[in-house]
Design an enzyme around this catalytic site. Structure first.
Site, PDB file in Angstrom:
ATOM      1  CG  HIS A  10      -4.502  -1.557   0.415  1.00  0.00           C
ATOM      2  ND1 HIS A  10      -5.575  -0.804  -0.014  1.00  0.00           N
ATOM      3  CD2 HIS A  10      -4.563  -1.568   1.769  1.00  0.00           C
ATOM      4  CE1 HIS A  10      -6.246  -0.369   1.045  1.00  0.00           C
ATOM      5  NE2 HIS A  10      -5.654  -0.822   2.129  1.00  0.00           N
TER       6      HIS A  10
ATOM      7  CD  GLU B  60      -2.818   1.204   2.439  1.00  0.00           C
ATOM      8  OE1 GLU B  60      -3.745   2.031   2.476  1.00  0.00           O
ATOM      9  OE2 GLU B  60      -2.538   0.475   3.417  1.00  0.00           O
TER      10      GLU B  60
END
Length: 508
Positions: free
Chosen positions: A382, A357
């Site tokens: 993510h 992320e």
């Protein structure tokens, strides 16, 4: 009755042979059949590219295609805009209206303190008796419920009983709006000006969590909050939830507290009650989390606790993860000793690591992707940096490790500006295992999964994504969940009934 696939699984054998022959330079002018074969081959490789659609699904797909064509040519194209500016446009979109009705399967990446919208917290929690508020010196707020005036909090003003404060006001709306603004990142102002950098938006993000903390961790609110969270997701046609939860100590009005076991039991009890009252809701499970800023000794203790909770609560406890901003937190490799404990002891503790992320490159932070796979993560939270790590991308695909993509979160937290350029668009073009989730919907002013599905369908997919893409994404959320194979089979059957009903009611 099943019909031909909308997008064939592969070009016809003769065409495919022609394709190979022509690619070796057989013609100076490309054969149209070669072009068509290439297009079919590429289309079959995307998420949903090999899904077989019924007649009714094809009619609904044609309707969606027409809607999307009209959406894409608009001057204000929502996926190209910041979500805070685009939200009202999305809310008025006929595509969004259809996506709200669509059974979306499960939400697999949602955090505990940001699953219920801020308006509910203000209207249903801050109006309860014994709710105190103070203002911090960095322009945030804190709350606590107490039977008497609480002890002073460092770097905060004197505690004020909200009931008394509101009684002095002719109209408390401004106060309510101010409180609401502290519990969410959403702003009516230009978001690029309000949040000029990742550091600024993350600081505000963390303060909003701290503001919600004292409200949500009060025992009577905690039960109601979680039930309301399940309700809000259920109303968005979500049938299953995996919640990342810190399992904090929960306090009572007299200041006494309950431990982690009590908190997990409460999640279990509320989930059972909600499922009993909503038979078409499949359930929820908890992914126990800890902030990645802790030291090694704390992490060892937390992993010990996680293993015990998994053993004692196998039905509700799904696994373990680290949360917090990756760019400023400790990397997975730092904790490798603690995170290797379950395997060394022969204990099953599934991991669901946040990894990648970040928009950093070549640092310990984006190396979390490789380390997550080395530590045998079940999914990747993510995975924004995954395209820059071809080995991790290839390994995750071969192992069936799905990427939990949260489009609006990635945009609001300033990893990507135009969602058409989100890395997940490329992942979906080659059918990398992907599930769509909403991360912290209350913080962003989004609802359930529908806003994120809109950004995915219209933004990532462009004109080429279709009903098969949506169908596969919804099914992925069950296939890549922590449910057992038998539970997945049962959940998919329940989802299929709801899907068939959705198609029959909305197909022209």
């Amino acid at each position: 009755m099943q019909t031909m696939t909308v997008l064939p699984q592969r070009p016809h054998a003769a065409v495919f042979c022609l394709l190979l022959y022509c690619l070796n330079g057989c013609l100076s002018i490309p054969d149209p059949r070669q072009r068509e074969a290439l297009m079919q081959l590429e289309a079959s490789m995307q998420t949903g590219g090999r899904v077989v659609l019924t007649d009714a699904e094809q009619r609904l797909d044609a309707l969606l295609f027409k809607m999307k064509q009209e959406e894409i040519i608009k001057a204000d194209f929502p996926p190209a805009m910041h979500f805070f500016r685009a939200r009202s446009l999305i809310n008025n979109s006929p595509i969004f209206s259809l996506l709200q009705k669509m059974p979306k399967g499960g939400a697999l990446h949602v955090h505990d303190l940001s699953m219920v919208n801020a308006e509910w917290l203000v209207k249903n929690v801050t109006y309860r008796p014994n709710c105190y508020m103070c203002c911090t010196d960095n322009h945030s707020i804190r709350f606590i419920f107490s039977s008497r005036v609480p002890k002073a909090l460092a770097r905060c003003s004197a505690w004020t009983l909200l009931e008394n404060l509101r009684a002095k006001m002719v109209n408390p709306t401004d106060l309510d709006n101010s409180i609401m603004g502290n519990l969410t990142l959403y702003t009516d102002q230009d978001p690029e000006t309000v949040y000029p950098s990742q550091d600024v938006v993350w600081s505000r993000f963390e303060q909003a969590f701290l503001a919600a903390w004292g409200l949500v961790t009060y025992a009577p609110v905690f039960r109601d909050y979680y039930y309301e969270g399940l309700t809000q997701f259920y109303m968005d046609n979500i049938m299953y939830l995996e919640l990342r939860a810190l399992l904090p100590e929960i306090y009572e009005l007299d200041g006494s507290t309950h431990d982690t076991v009590w908190t997990l039991k409460t999640y279990q009890e509320v989930t059972r009650r909600f499922t009993a009252e909503h038979p078409d809701f499949f359930g929820a499970r908890i992914i126990f989390t800890v902030n990645r800023g802790v030291n090694m000794s704390v992490m060892i203790g937390v992993v010990e606790k996680a293993m015990k909770l998994k053993r004692d609560f196998p039905d509700i406890m799904a696994g373990f993860d680290l949360v917090g901003r990756e760019d400023s937190g400790r990397p997975l490799w730092y904790f490798r000793e603690a995170l290797s404990m379950p395997v060394e002891r022969g204990v099953t503790l599934p991991f669901f690591f946040h990894a990648g992320e970040t928009d950093l490159e070549g640092t310990e932070v984006d190396q979390n992707l490789l380390d997550a796979i080395l530590l045998n993560t079940s999914r990747i939270g993510h995975g924004f940096a995954l395209l820059r790590h071809p080995v991790a991308k290839d390994m995750s695909k071969k192992r069936g490790v799905a990427v939990e993509v949260c489009p609006i979160s990635n945009q609001v937290l300033k990893l990507v500006k135009d969602l058409r350029n989100h890395p997940a668009a490329a992942l979906m073009s080659e059918n990398q295992p992907v599930v769509i989730s909403s991360d912290d919907p209350a913080m962003f002013g989004s609802s359930g999964l529908s806003h994120d599905f809109y950004e995915t369908f219209v933004g990532f997919g462009g004109i080429s994504s279709h009903l098969g893409s949506l169908k596969e994404l919804a099914m992925n959320s069950i296939r890549y969940s922590s449910l057992s194979p038998k539970q997945q089979e049962k959940a998919l059957a329940l989802w299929q009934r709801r899907w068939d009903k959705f198609v029959s009611e909305n197909a022209p």
